[in-house]
Structure formats: C-alpha cells, structure tokens
Write an enzyme that holds these catalytic residues in place. Structure first.
Site, mmCIF file in Angstrom:
data_model
loop_
_atom_site.group_PDB
_atom_site.id
_atom_site.type_symbol
_atom_site.label_atom_id
_atom_site.label_comp_id
_atom_site.label_asym_id
_atom_site.label_seq_id
_atom_site.Cartn_x
_atom_site.Cartn_y
_atom_site.Cartn_z
ATOM 1 N N SER A 1 81.899 92.377 27.696
ATOM 2 C CA SER A 1 79.979 91.087 28.204
ATOM 3 C C SER A 1 79.164 91.887 28.163
ATOM 4 O O SER A 1 78.386 92.969 27.530
ATOM 5 C CB SER A 1 80.466 90.463 28.865
ATOM 6 O OG SER A 1 79.987 89.322 29.585
ATOM 7 N N ASP B 1 85.022 82.393 21.668
ATOM 8 C CA ASP B 1 84.350 83.056 22.339
ATOM 9 C C ASP B 1 83.586 81.910 22.267
ATOM 10 O O ASP B 1 81.752 82.263 21.762
ATOM 11 C CB ASP B 1 84.073 84.449 22.110
ATOM 12 C CG ASP B 1 83.538 84.736 23.922
ATOM 13 O OD1 ASP B 1 83.078 84.083 24.599
ATOM 14 O OD2 ASP B 1 83.065 85.987 23.995
ATOM 15 N N HIS C 1 86.241 84.152 25.822
ATOM 16 C CA HIS C 1 86.037 85.653 26.275
ATOM 17 C C HIS C 1 87.028 86.194 27.119
ATOM 18 O O HIS C 1 87.091 86.197 28.271
ATOM 19 C CB HIS C 1 84.484 85.463 27.391
ATOM 20 C CG HIS C 1 83.636 86.102 27.313
ATOM 21 N ND1 HIS C 1 82.903 86.927 26.452
ATOM 22 C CD2 HIS C 1 83.344 86.738 28.826
ATOM 23 C CE1 HIS C 1 81.977 87.634 26.919
ATOM 24 N NE2 HIS C 1 82.329 87.451 28.782
#
Length: 604
Positions: free
Chosen positions: A198, A303, A334
């Site tokens: 991320s 995601d 994710h």
C-alpha cells in the site's frame, strides 16, 4: 517447507571461495568475504536473531518541512546480525518506509513497532526481520517524516531516500532525535531493497522513480504509481480536500506543526480535478526512465483500495524503460501475498533478495515473469503479461443489448451518489443503464486494460461518469465486495524465521474467503465529463450538448466462461468510490449509444 529456522553448526562449514569467483570473477583473496553462507542456492540462517544488534538512527532529510528551524530527522529502526559486524563484514539492507508503524500497524495482524524502556526497538512488524536477519541481511524500518518517532512532515520518498543516502555515506545520522552525537552506517554495504504494501510500496515506487543510487530492487505490493489517478478519476476528485492526505498518521507534534505544509499541498493539488504540476511530480510511472532498480510487483485484480490500473500503468512504463521486472497477480483484494501463498511467496522473495542484494546468480530473473492466480487457489506461471493478442469492441443498444456493431437509441440515468456499482449490477435503478451480450458460446479470456468511449450530455454544467464491466453468471470467487480482502484468518500459526521474547516469527495462517455469486464486476472506471478534451483543463459543460470522452478501465485477467453474459453498465457517481462529502451534482445524463463502446483486451 520453509518454516521455523534453526542454526546448524554444519551450515557454517561452507567453502565460499568458489562462490566469490562465480559472482565477482576475482580471486577470493582480492574481495571482501561475503557476509552470508550459501547452500542449495540460497542464503542460510547461520546468524543469531536473539543476539542481533537493535538500534535507531535519526537521519537528516535536508528539509525543514515542519518549519521549526531545524533540519528534519527521520527515525530508522535497525536490526542487523552481530556476527558480520564483529568480523568487519558489511551487509545489505531490506527497507520498509511507512507512516503506519504507530497509528495503524502493518500486516494482517496490524503489528506496530514496540520499544524497550530505553527506546531500543524490540518488535519489528512483519516477518522480514525474523527471516532475513539470520541470513545476513539488515532490516531497516523507517518512520515517514512526522510519524511515530520522526520529525518533519509527510514526504515519504524524501524520508526513504535520506536513509538510503545515509547507508551509502551521503547523509548524516544521529543517535537521538535532537542530539549532535553522529552515527555512521559502516556496517552497510550500500545495497538496499525497498519493500512494502500500500503506502509503503508507493514509497518504494517513488524512490525507484527518483533514480537514487544504492537502491537495487523494489517490491511494491498493492501500491500506487500515479497519485493523480489514485485521488482523481480522470478529472473527477474522489475525496474532499479535508479527507485527502495522510494527516491521520501524524504524531502529536507534527499534527500541529505540519498544518501549513498540508494546507500548501492542498492548494497546489487544487480542487478542480486538473492534472497540474503538483500531480505530475507524483506520477512515478511517468518517470520510469529513471528506474535503475529491478522491480517485483504484486497486485490483486479485485483490490478496491489501490485499483489495478496503478499496477498496469507501472508495469507498462517499466517495461518500456527496459527494467528487469517480475509480478505476482491474484484475484484477491488489498492483500499481501504472504497471506495468499505463504510458502511460495517467502521462497520467491528470498531468492529475489539473494539475487539483487547479495549478488547470488540464481537465475530468478530468467524464470517466468508472471505468477497468476486464474481462479481462487489456481495459479500458473507465464512468460509475460498481459496476454491479450487482439482487441474487440462492443456497443450498447436500446433494449439492453451489447453487441459487436454500433447500437441505436439513447439511455438516460439520474445521478445518485447513494447507489454504488454493486447495486448498479443487481438492482433496478434509474442511476444506471445495463447492457449485456448473449450467453457466450465459448470461454473468453480478458487480459490487459479495457477502455470505454462514452458520448453523453448532461442537463447540468457538470457530470461524473461511472462504468463497470460485469461477468454475469454463477461463480465461486474470493469475497472482495465492499473492499474485502478475499482471505480469512485461521486459528493456527506458522513460523517464518526466528523469534525473540518481544518479536514472534509466527503468524496467523490464512485461507481463501470464498463466496458463491451470480456476477463479478471485473473492471471499472470513472471520469469527469468536463475533462473530455484534456485532463489538464476541465471545462463547464453546455447543458444538452453531447461530449465524447475515452478513458481506461482497471486492468484485469479474467475468463468469462461459456454460458455467461458480459455486461456493460454506465452510470454517474459510484457511492463505493466517491466521498459522500463531495458536492451532489444532481445531473441527468443522456448517453448516445451509437457513439458509446467498450474495447476489450482479448487473449487467444
């Protein structure tokens, strides 16, 4: 199986001379002996994790973003094997630069950094330290400016680059946040690999795009390569200015001092959706020509937090730049690959870091570049991605059909920011129009980046567009709706490296979180119709006048089975994506179907 590792007395009795000759082409006597032991083609866990050196260096960034009159310092928490240092041998660094070590944690179990009473770091989140330190690596976890124990404000790439410079003798480090007692990284050999999921992986991408010397490889996991595309959907801001940014990660000091810095950034970003100089500086994919590091990227096609277009932009850009690259691609959300295929991920990452940080000629760069999950738990290795060999175009038509010739008629939708794309796909609503093909007579693999061309008019001077590509038919998929990860935790744990009393190498096992569905949204896209001619200059619409805009959807690799129908949905604001605090547009859109189409990347 790669699991809990133990030192073996026999493992250190390895003759290194042949390896040094193979790697350097020079006699062993003329080169610094490697600070690792190689057996069966991989570095071995021969160094003590319990006795590893744990310390912190505060590194100058060269900036004063918090405007306190002092050069900002970022905290770099370090764990490194003691034995190489005692022998005068230097080691490479695996680095994760993050703003989340205090506020939110890292990994599936939201691990945070912990410290002894004297400030010595004790818990290093994730498995990197437990697994790699015994194998001759240092692990350095850096607090982004203004977060946890760092001063300054949020400038993630500058934070990471400062530590790379310090590891290479080009920046000053200190033993305390404000003291003048300097510390050097004489134990580091200057080779750095940046990894993270991320935001952390976004930082790694930004560091690579800066071209900084010493960064040998990056492993971005579910990460952003173009911040404009993450915050603004083709001219349409996704969040309000007050909800945009990383201020929630700030420590108490930075929360106060960094307000002017954040306000300045917000002003430079603008609120009109234009792609300006501020956003150009944060478009790392556009600077792929500067990348000297190898790249190992990871992306889930479902995601919702970091959409797959961030991967496809980056993958295409580094490919054009000739960068050595590898990717793992899943059908999850994710999610870290550590929680998808743990044993294979650790083994692959181990060999990747051995290759680029230790110089082991293991040939991993010549192996299949792509590890692809086609359906839940079913993976294949492929030489390249995408697999599309041709393009096909479909047009919607009045009556709800989607066919291979231009359609007729119009479709009208009323913008409703309370309705999201999942509701578009399953519920009757005036907020969207749905068009579907006949049932497919054979499977069709879509692999790459679809795009849409939309011609529409609005009854207001503004209009948001939302588009979804849907596979209609029964399937068992990973549960990723509403930002689900597609995994679930089990009650058992597996261990990956060595533990200490304060830092366990054992993590919750996971399994696929599956759900039976009657449709899957496989690609999405959004845009502001006022940016039909240029992302750099949006304009007010003339009500009733049709405008044509073309924009990409998110990347995908999906097989539509025989008997399923492929659907195209057109609508306005997607409640799942756009901040509800954004202004309501209350527009009615009229789509000209003959001039609206979707172009698909077809494999085979």
């Amino acid at each position: 199986m790669i699991g809990f590792t133990r030192r073996s007395a026999s493992s250190v009795l390895v003759v290194l001379t042949a390896f040094v000759l193979a790697v350097t082409g020079a006699p062993a006597a003329s080169a610094e002996p490697p600070a690792f032991v190689l057996r069966d083609g991989v570095s071995q866990p021969v160094f003590s994790y319990q006795n590893a050196i744990r310390e912190t260096a505060w590194v100058e960034t060269g900036q004063d973003l918090d405007r306190d009159g002092r050069i900002d310092r970022v905290a770099a928490d370090i764990i490194r094997p003691a034995e190489p240092a005692a022998r005068g041998r230097r080691v490479p660094v695996i680095m994760d630069v993050s703003p989340y070590y205090a506020c939110c944690g890292r990994g599936n179990e939201n691990q945070k950094k912990t410290y002894a009473a004297d400030g010595t770091p004790e818990q290093f989140p994730l498995f990197y330290d437990n697994y790699f330190v015994p194998r001759g690596y240092a692990v350095v976890l850096v607090d982004v400016g203004g977060t946890n124990r760092s001063s300054g404000c949020f400038d993630d790439v500058a934070s990471g680059n400062a530590v790379v410079n310090w590891l290479n003798g080009r920046a000053r480090g200190f033993r305390s946040p404000a003291g003048q007692d300097t510390v050097k990284a004489g134990w580091a050999n200057g080779a750095v690999g940046a990894i993270g999921k991320s935001q952390d992986g976004t930082t790694a991408i930004g560091m690579a795009a800066s071209g900084i010397d010493g960064l040998k490889t990056v492993v971005p996991i579910e990460s952003v390569s173009d911040n404009y595309a993450q915050h603004i959907a083709n001219g349409s801001p996704i969040v309000t200015p007050e909800n945009d940014g990383s201020a929630f990660t700030y420590n108490e000091r930075a929360a106060q001092l960094c307000q002017p810095y954040e306000q300045d950034n917000a002003a430079r970003a603008g609120t009109n959706g234009d792609y300006n100089e501020y956003w150009k500086q944060l478009n790392y994919a556009a600077n792929a020509k500067n990348v000297h590091a190898s790249v190992f990227s990871v992306q889930g096609f479902q995601d919702g937090a970091v959409a797959p277009n961030q991967f496809t932009l980056w993958w295409d850009a580094i490919g054009r730049a000739g960068v050595t690259r590898k990717a793992w691609l899943s059908q999850a959300g994710h999610t870290d690959p550590f929680d998808l295929q743990r044993e294979q991920w650790v083994a692959t990452l181990h060999r990747w870091f051995d290759r680029w940080l230790l110089g082991v000629r293991n040939g991993i760069e010549r192996e299949p570049a792509i590890h692809l999950e086609q359906t839940p738990g079913q993976w294949v290795d492929l030489p390249q991605w995408p697999a599309a060999t041709r393009q096909g175009t479909l047009w919607p038509s009045a009556g709800g059909t989607l066919a291979n010739r231009p359609g007729v008629g119009t479709a009208t939708v009323v913008d409703d920011p309370a309705i999201d794309r999942e509701q578009w796909a399953t519920q009757d609503s005036t907020a969207r129009a749905v068009f579907t093909t006949d049932p497919l007579t054979r499977p069709e693999r879509l692999s790459g980046t679809p795009s849409v061309t939309v011609t529409a008019s609005s009854d207001k001077p503004v209009a948001r567009l939302g588009v979804a590509l849907v596979d209609y038919g029964p399937a068992s998929t990973r549960n990723t709706v509403e930002y689900g990860s597609g995994i679930k935790n089990l009650d058992t744990r597996s261990c990956w490296g060595e533990s200490s009393a304060a830092d366990s190498a054992c993590f919750l096992d996971t399994t696929a979180d599956l759900v039976d569905v009657d449709h899957v949204i496989v690609a999405v896209g959004w845009a502001d119709l006022g940016h039909y001619a240029s992302l750099e200059h949006g304009v007010a619409l003339t009500p009733g006048t049709p405008y044509t805009i073309t924009f990409p959807l998110t990347g995908l690799d999906h097989v539509v089975p025989a008997g399923h129908r492929l659907g195209l949905i057109v609508g306005g604001t997607d409640a799942m994506l756009f901040d509800p605090a954004l202004p309501r547009l209350d527009d009615t859109l009229t789509f000209t179907l003959a001039a609206t189409s979707v172009t698909l990347p077809l494999a085979g």
